[in-house]
Design an enzyme around this catalytic site. Structure first.
Site, PDB file in Angstrom:
ATOM      1  N   ARG A 131      35.900  38.802  44.665  1.00  0.00           N
ATOM      2  CA  ARG A 131      36.643  40.039  44.385  1.00  0.00           C
ATOM      3  C   ARG A 131      35.858  41.308  44.741  1.00  0.00           C
ATOM      4  O   ARG A 131      36.446  42.364  44.936  1.00  0.00           O
ATOM      5  CB  ARG A 131      37.055  40.074  42.916  1.00  0.00           C
ATOM      6  CG  ARG A 131      37.920  38.885  42.483  1.00  0.00           C
ATOM      7  CD  ARG A 131      39.309  38.945  43.093  1.00  0.00           C
ATOM      8  NE  ARG A 131      40.112  37.784  42.774  1.00  0.00           N
ATOM      9  CZ  ARG A 131      40.811  37.628  41.654  1.00  0.00           C
ATOM     10  NH1 ARG A 131      40.777  38.574  40.722  1.00  0.00           N
ATOM     11  NH2 ARG A 131      41.536  36.557  41.462  1.00  0.00           N
ATOM     12  N   HIS A 161      33.183  36.008  38.252  1.00  0.00           N
ATOM     13  CA  HIS A 161      32.667  37.363  38.169  1.00  0.00           C
ATOM     14  C   HIS A 161      31.225  37.299  37.656  1.00  0.00           C
ATOM     15  O   HIS A 161      30.840  36.322  37.011  1.00  0.00           O
ATOM     16  CB  HIS A 161      33.482  38.214  37.188  1.00  0.00           C
ATOM     17  CG  HIS A 161      34.723  38.824  37.752  1.00  0.00           C
ATOM     18  ND1 HIS A 161      35.876  38.981  37.006  1.00  0.00           N
ATOM     19  CD2 HIS A 161      35.010  39.345  38.971  1.00  0.00           C
ATOM     20  CE1 HIS A 161      36.806  39.566  37.745  1.00  0.00           C
ATOM     21  NE2 HIS A 161      36.306  39.793  38.935  1.00  0.00           N
ATOM     22  N   CYS A 248      36.712  41.386  29.819  1.00  0.00           N
ATOM     23  CA  CYS A 248      37.766  41.763  30.769  1.00  0.00           C
ATOM     24  C   CYS A 248      38.849  42.615  30.143  1.00  0.00           C
ATOM     25  O   CYS A 248      39.520  43.395  30.830  1.00  0.00           O
ATOM     26  CB  CYS A 248      38.426  40.519  31.350  1.00  0.00           C
ATOM     27  SG  CYS A 248      37.314  39.271  31.998  1.00  0.00           S
TER      28      CYS A 248
END
Length: 253
Positions: A131, A161, A248
């Site tokens: 990402r 992530h 998140c």
């Protein structure tokens, strides 16, 4: 100390959002219950919560962390690495204008998700992932260094992530799993070692006097408690199904 937190209600479209997991489709009503408990936990930590309404056009928009990187002095509006999420940043920027007067921006061809950014005091670690690309990481590093912060780019090997596998609790103490256990960039820190079977718990958040952790990871909880922190455990099953963790779901500043 955090004073403010921004969260966003999951929409009904959340169950059709992006995921790489094979944990099944989220149960929407259960996701709402878990999100409400998350908001109550944040309030217990002593922050003021800005609660944004759901937006059915953006199934993943409850994961507000990916839209911005925040410091005490300025905000960086990100450019999420999936095209379907690009429209999420406008609402977040508008919301942040109530708190910030100075903004920077990640611009194409750079992409960047906030979930790839770990702040350790004045040092930001920037993960390169599916990402966040090299150009986005470089742009953020340049922005941070122009403002007097440090930036280090960390290519990822296994995690979705950066913060999927590492968290910072303050006082030079990190919670680490997988590839970050022996990573050279993090050797200088004291470390809580997350066992492989509890890897999901590496994504936890310290909010003022508490560390919020996912429920059901007893070894990680024991180590955090032994380090002197009071913990709040939360069920996170419906967010784990969509590759989401505790960090998140909020922007904390």
């Amino acid at each position: 100390m955090y004073k403010n937190v921004i969260v966003k209600k999951p929409g009904k479209s959340y169950v059709k959002g992006l995921t790489t997991s094979d944990l099944g489709t989220p149960i929407y009503e259960k996701a709402l219950e878990q999100h409400a408990a998350y908001v109550e936990a944040l309030k217990k930590c002593g922050v003021s919560v800005t609660y944004l309404p759901a937006n059915e056009d953006f199934p993943d928009s409850t994961f507000v962390e990916d839209t911005a990187v925040l410091t005490p002095e300025f905000a960086v509006i990100s450019n999420p690495g999936t095209a379907s999420r690009n429209g999420e940043t406008g609402e977040i920027e508008t919301t942040l204008q109530k708190f910030y007067g100075k903004f920077h921006y990640i611009k194409m061809p750079g992409t960047l998700d906030g979930g790839d950014i770990l702040q350790v005091e004045d040092h930001f670690y920037i993960g390169i992932s599916d990402r966040t690309n090299e150009e986005g990481a470089r742009q953020l590093k340049d922005i941070l260094e122009s403002e007097g912060y440090k930036g280090t780019i960390v290519p990822l090997k296994e995690f979705f992530h950066l913060k999927t596998g590492i968290s910072y609790l303050g006082k030079e103490l990190i919670v680490a799993a997988g590839e970050f256990l022996d990573h050279p960039e993090f050797q200088q820190y004291e470390k809580i070692t997350v066992p492989p079977e509890e890897q999901y718990s590496a994504n936890c958040i310290r909010v003022n006097d508490y560390v919020i952790i996912p429920k059901g990871y007893e070894e990680t909880k024991r180590q955090i408690n032994n380090a002197g922190f009071e913990t709040i455990e939360l069920e996170m099953s419906e967010f784990q199904k969509q590759d989401g963790g505790l960090s998140c779901l909020s922007l904390r500043f």
